[in-house]
Design a protein around this motif. Structure first.
Motif, PDB file in Angstrom:
ATOM      1  N   ILE A  77     -23.133  20.513  17.984  1.00 33.73           N
ATOM      2  CA  ILE A  77     -21.974  21.214  18.528  1.00 33.73           C
ATOM      3  C   ILE A  77     -20.752  21.085  17.620  1.00 33.73           C
ATOM      4  CG2 ILE A  77     -21.342  19.209  19.930  1.00 33.73           C
ATOM      5  CD1 ILE A  77     -20.804  22.927  20.849  1.00 33.73           C
ATOM      6  N   GLY A  78     -20.692  20.021  16.821  1.00 33.44           N
ATOM      7  CA  GLY A  78     -19.563  19.858  15.907  1.00 33.44           C
ATOM      8  C   GLY A  78     -19.443  20.979  14.904  1.00 33.44           C
ATOM      9  N   VAL A  79     -20.572  21.591  14.546  1.00 37.36           N
ATOM     10  CA  VAL A  79     -20.550  22.701  13.593  1.00 37.36           C
ATOM     11  C   VAL A  79     -19.709  23.854  14.132  1.00 37.36           C
ATOM     12  CG1 VAL A  79     -21.978  24.417  12.419  1.00 37.36           C
ATOM     13  CG2 VAL A  79     -22.760  22.054  12.590  1.00 37.36           C
ATOM     14  N   PHE A  82     -16.090  22.611  13.440  1.00 33.43           N
ATOM     15  CA  PHE A  82     -15.728  22.109  12.120  1.00 33.43           C
ATOM     16  C   PHE A  82     -16.418  22.810  10.966  1.00 33.43           C
ATOM     17  CE2 PHE A  82     -15.440  18.548  15.160  1.00 33.43           C
ATOM     18  CZ  PHE A  82     -14.064  18.382  15.152  1.00 33.43           C
ATOM     19  N   GLY A  83     -17.395  23.661  11.255  1.00 34.66           N
ATOM     20  CA  GLY A  83     -18.041  24.404  10.187  1.00 34.66           C
ATOM     21  C   GLY A  83     -19.263  23.712   9.624  1.00 34.66           C
ATOM     22  N   THR A  84     -19.923  24.379   8.662  1.00 38.18           N
ATOM     23  CA  THR A  84     -21.142  23.884   8.031  1.00 38.18           C
ATOM     24  C   THR A  84     -20.921  23.702   6.538  1.00 38.18           C
ATOM     25  OG1 THR A  84     -22.438  25.110   9.662  1.00 38.18           O
ATOM     26  CG2 THR A  84     -23.608  24.339   7.717  1.00 38.18           C
ATOM     27  N   PRO A  85     -21.338  22.573   5.911  1.00 37.42           N
ATOM     28  CA  PRO A  85     -21.873  21.410   6.613  1.00 37.42           C
ATOM     29  C   PRO A  85     -20.748  20.605   7.242  1.00 37.42           C
ATOM     30  CG  PRO A  85     -21.791  20.940   4.274  1.00 37.42           C
ATOM     31  CD  PRO A  85     -21.338  22.380   4.452  1.00 37.42           C
ATOM     32  N   PRO A  86     -20.982  19.974   8.379  1.00 38.29           N
ATOM     33  CA  PRO A  86     -19.928  19.198   9.014  1.00 38.29           C
ATOM     34  C   PRO A  86     -19.596  17.952   8.213  1.00 38.29           C
ATOM     35  CG  PRO A  86     -22.012  18.867  10.147  1.00 38.29           C
ATOM     36  CD  PRO A  86     -22.242  19.947   9.132  1.00 38.29           C
ATOM     37  N   ALA A  87     -18.315  17.667   8.080  1.00 39.79           N
ATOM     38  CA  ALA A  87     -17.875  16.506   7.296  1.00 39.79           C
ATOM     39  C   ALA A  87     -17.697  15.303   8.211  1.00 39.79           C
ATOM     40  CB  ALA A  87     -16.574  16.835   6.578  1.00 39.79           C
ATOM     41  N   PHE A  88     -18.721  15.003   8.969  1.00 36.73           N
ATOM     42  CA  PHE A  88     -18.635  13.869   9.884  1.00 36.73           C
ATOM     43  C   PHE A  88     -20.036  13.423  10.262  1.00 36.73           C
ATOM     44  CE2 PHE A  88     -18.277  17.845  12.140  1.00 36.73           C
ATOM     45  CZ  PHE A  88     -19.266  17.759  13.087  1.00 36.73           C
ATOM     46  N   LEU A 115     -27.894  20.001  25.993  1.00 38.30           N
ATOM     47  CA  LEU A 115     -28.101  21.373  25.544  1.00 38.30           C
ATOM     48  C   LEU A 115     -26.885  22.153  26.017  1.00 38.30           C
ATOM     49  CD1 LEU A 115     -29.657  23.730  24.348  1.00 38.30           C
ATOM     50  CD2 LEU A 115     -30.956  23.889  26.487  1.00 38.30           C
ATOM     51  N   ILE A 116     -26.036  22.525  25.052  1.00 37.25           N
ATOM     52  CA  ILE A 116     -24.717  23.088  25.346  1.00 37.25           C
ATOM     53  C   ILE A 116     -24.722  24.593  25.120  1.00 37.25           C
ATOM     54  CG2 ILE A 116     -22.268  22.998  24.738  1.00 37.25           C
ATOM     55  CD1 ILE A 116     -22.921  20.144  23.539  1.00 37.25           C
ATOM     56  N   THR A 117     -24.270  25.334  26.120  1.00 39.16           N
ATOM     57  CA  THR A 117     -24.136  26.787  25.988  1.00 39.16           C
ATOM     58  C   THR A 117     -22.651  27.130  25.912  1.00 39.16           C
ATOM     59  OG1 THR A 117     -26.157  27.178  27.253  1.00 39.16           O
ATOM     60  CG2 THR A 117     -24.641  29.032  27.002  1.00 39.16           C
ATOM     61  N   ALA A 118     -22.227  27.681  24.782  1.00 41.88           N
ATOM     62  CA  ALA A 118     -20.823  28.026  24.567  1.00 41.88           C
ATOM     63  C   ALA A 118     -20.462  29.306  25.309  1.00 41.88           C
ATOM     64  CB  ALA A 118     -20.550  28.187  23.074  1.00 41.88           C
ATOM     65  N   ILE A 145     -14.542  23.984  22.391  1.00 45.89           N
ATOM     66  CA  ILE A 145     -14.705  24.355  20.985  1.00 45.89           C
ATOM     67  C   ILE A 145     -13.371  24.839  20.418  1.00 45.89           C
ATOM     68  CG2 ILE A 145     -15.844  25.975  19.409  1.00 45.89           C
ATOM     69  CD1 ILE A 145     -18.264  25.901  21.316  1.00 45.89           C
ATOM     70  N   LYS A 146     -13.049  24.370  19.219  1.00 46.60           N
ATOM     71  CA  LYS A 146     -11.808  24.743  18.538  1.00 46.60           C
ATOM     72  C   LYS A 146     -12.095  25.401  17.192  1.00 46.60           C
ATOM     73  CE  LYS A 146      -8.084  23.577  19.348  1.00 46.60           C
ATOM     74  NZ  LYS A 146      -6.952  24.260  20.023  1.00 46.60           N
ATOM     75  N   HIS A 147     -11.321  26.433  16.847  1.00 47.45           N
ATOM     76  CA  HIS A 147     -11.280  26.997  15.499  1.00 47.45           C
ATOM     77  C   HIS A 147     -12.647  27.437  14.977  1.00 47.45           C
ATOM     78  CE1 HIS A 147      -7.304  25.334  15.711  1.00 47.45           C
ATOM     79  NE2 HIS A 147      -7.721  24.084  15.627  1.00 47.45           N
ATOM     80  N   SER A 148     -13.501  27.992  15.832  1.00 40.54           N
ATOM     81  CA  SER A 148     -14.832  28.406  15.371  1.00 40.54           C
ATOM     82  C   SER A 148     -14.773  29.622  14.464  1.00 40.54           C
ATOM     83  CB  SER A 148     -15.730  28.712  16.573  1.00 40.54           C
ATOM     84  OG  SER A 148     -15.323  29.918  17.203  1.00 40.54           O
ATOM     85  N   GLY A 149     -13.766  30.483  14.661  1.00 36.56           N
ATOM     86  CA  GLY A 149     -13.693  31.715  13.903  1.00 36.56           C
ATOM     87  C   GLY A 149     -14.624  32.792  14.422  1.00 36.56           C
ATOM     88  N   VAL A 150     -15.311  32.510  15.534  1.00 36.11           N
ATOM     89  CA  VAL A 150     -16.240  33.478  16.116  1.00 36.11           C
ATOM     90  C   VAL A 150     -15.617  34.042  17.391  1.00 36.11           C
ATOM     91  CG1 VAL A 150     -18.526  33.827  17.114  1.00 36.11           C
ATOM     92  CG2 VAL A 150     -18.230  32.272  15.163  1.00 36.11           C
TER      93      VAL A 150
END
Length: 313
Positions: A77-79, A82-88, A115-118, A145-150
């Motif tokens: 879910i962090g992706v 925070f995007g891919t690849p996640p820096a964490f 199992l998370i459904t956004a 979710i923050k800043h996904s861009g989707v």
């Protein structure tokens, strides 16, 4: 039960159902299930888990086993935030994680695969842990979710299927879908990692007595003398399997606790816990990593107060 003072500022709670840094002056502990105590060993005066041989197969003749939903091809879910690849969430050097063979025993059954459904119906994986029969703690980015861009993805997730003690394709206790979530303004409005924590409230408790973690507020000195235990459901291992590592707490900040225990994406939201007098006590909510350490949101007095207010029986 003592009156709970609800935090303000960045720790102000927010929910889908319609503070500033703290100085730790004394310990605060909300007690969890102690369990048998047979899984503990002393490590340089502190305690952590003793694990079975990794090759031991999962066996249970007393527990009904439900088939689990597939998690294949799902990302942490962090992706989403925070995007891919996640820096964490990193494996630091040699991977020392051990697979938990029997997830039906305490404390492993109190850790749940998610199992998370956004909001846009995309699906993701994460981890959470019980603090009461109906409430689990997790990372803020697992519920918001923050800043996904989707388009249509940001904000509160739509639903989360909670599967305690999942073991690959086996759900020893079944699963329950939750739609009530909590976090705080510091994450939901600002997206600050210092406030990346939240909660999942189930519509009903599991019929089995799973137990739950304690959690506590400790001084810097206490934490730096402790071993961080971290178990969760990583995405880089066979999906739906529970893995664990332990390492000394290396450093602390008012809102963060750092440790070198190995983790990977998917373990976001799990407990970073210590052992005191035979009891597991969470001191952080695991969420991030780096080149030299992984980290979680520290359970400060403000976090403690929110967790207390989010508990449901």
């Amino acid at each position: 039960m003592p009156t709970i003072t609800i935090p303000t500022g960045a720790h102000t709670p927010i929910t889908n159902i319609v503070a500033s840094e703290s100085v730790i002056e004394k310990q605060q502990i909300s007690h969890g299930s102690v369990g048998t105590g047979e899984v503990l060993e002393l490590v340089d005066g502190t305690a952590s888990e003793v694990l079975p041989t990794p090759e031991v197969a999962f066996e249970s003749s007393e527990v009904v086993q439900w088939t689990a939903p597939s998690l294949e091809n799902l990302s942490d879910i962090g992706v989403a935030s925070f995007g891919t690849p996640p820096a964490f969430e990193a494996v630091l050097g040699t991977d020392e994680r051990v697979r938990i063979a029997d997830t039906t025993v305490y404390p492993w059954r109190t850790i749940a695969s998610l199992l998370i459904t956004a909001a846009d119906n995309s699906q993701w994986i994460g981890t959470a842990w019980f603090i009461s029969p109906r409430t689990l703690v997790t990372a803020g980015h697992c519920v918001f979710i923050k800043h996904s861009g989707v388009v249509g993805r940001d904000g509160w997730v739509k639903k989360i299927q909670v599967m305690p003690g999942r073991n690959a394709d086996i759900l020893p206790f079944g699963g329950i879908t939750a739609t009530e979530f909590w976090s705080v303004k510091g994450w939901g409005e600002d997206g600050s990692e210092n406030y990346d924590y939240g909660a999942i409230v189930l519509p009903a408790a599991f019929p089995q007595e799973l137990g739950f973690f304690g959690y506590g507020v400790f001084t810097d000195e206490d934490l730096l003398a402790s071993v961080a235990n971290v178990g969760g459901y990583p995405g880089d291992k066979p999906k739906g399997t529970l893995w664990y590592d332990k390492r000394e707490i290396g450093s602390v900040k008012p809102d963060k606790v750092f440790y070198a225990a190995d983790t990977a994406g998917g373990q976001s939201g799990t407990a970073a816990y210590i052992v005191r007098n035979g009891e597991r006590v969470a001191v952080g909510i695991h969420a991030y990593g780096g080149q030299t350490s992984n980290s979680g949101t520290r359970i400060s007095s403000q976090v403690f107060a929110n967790l207390e207010s989010w508990k449901r029986d």
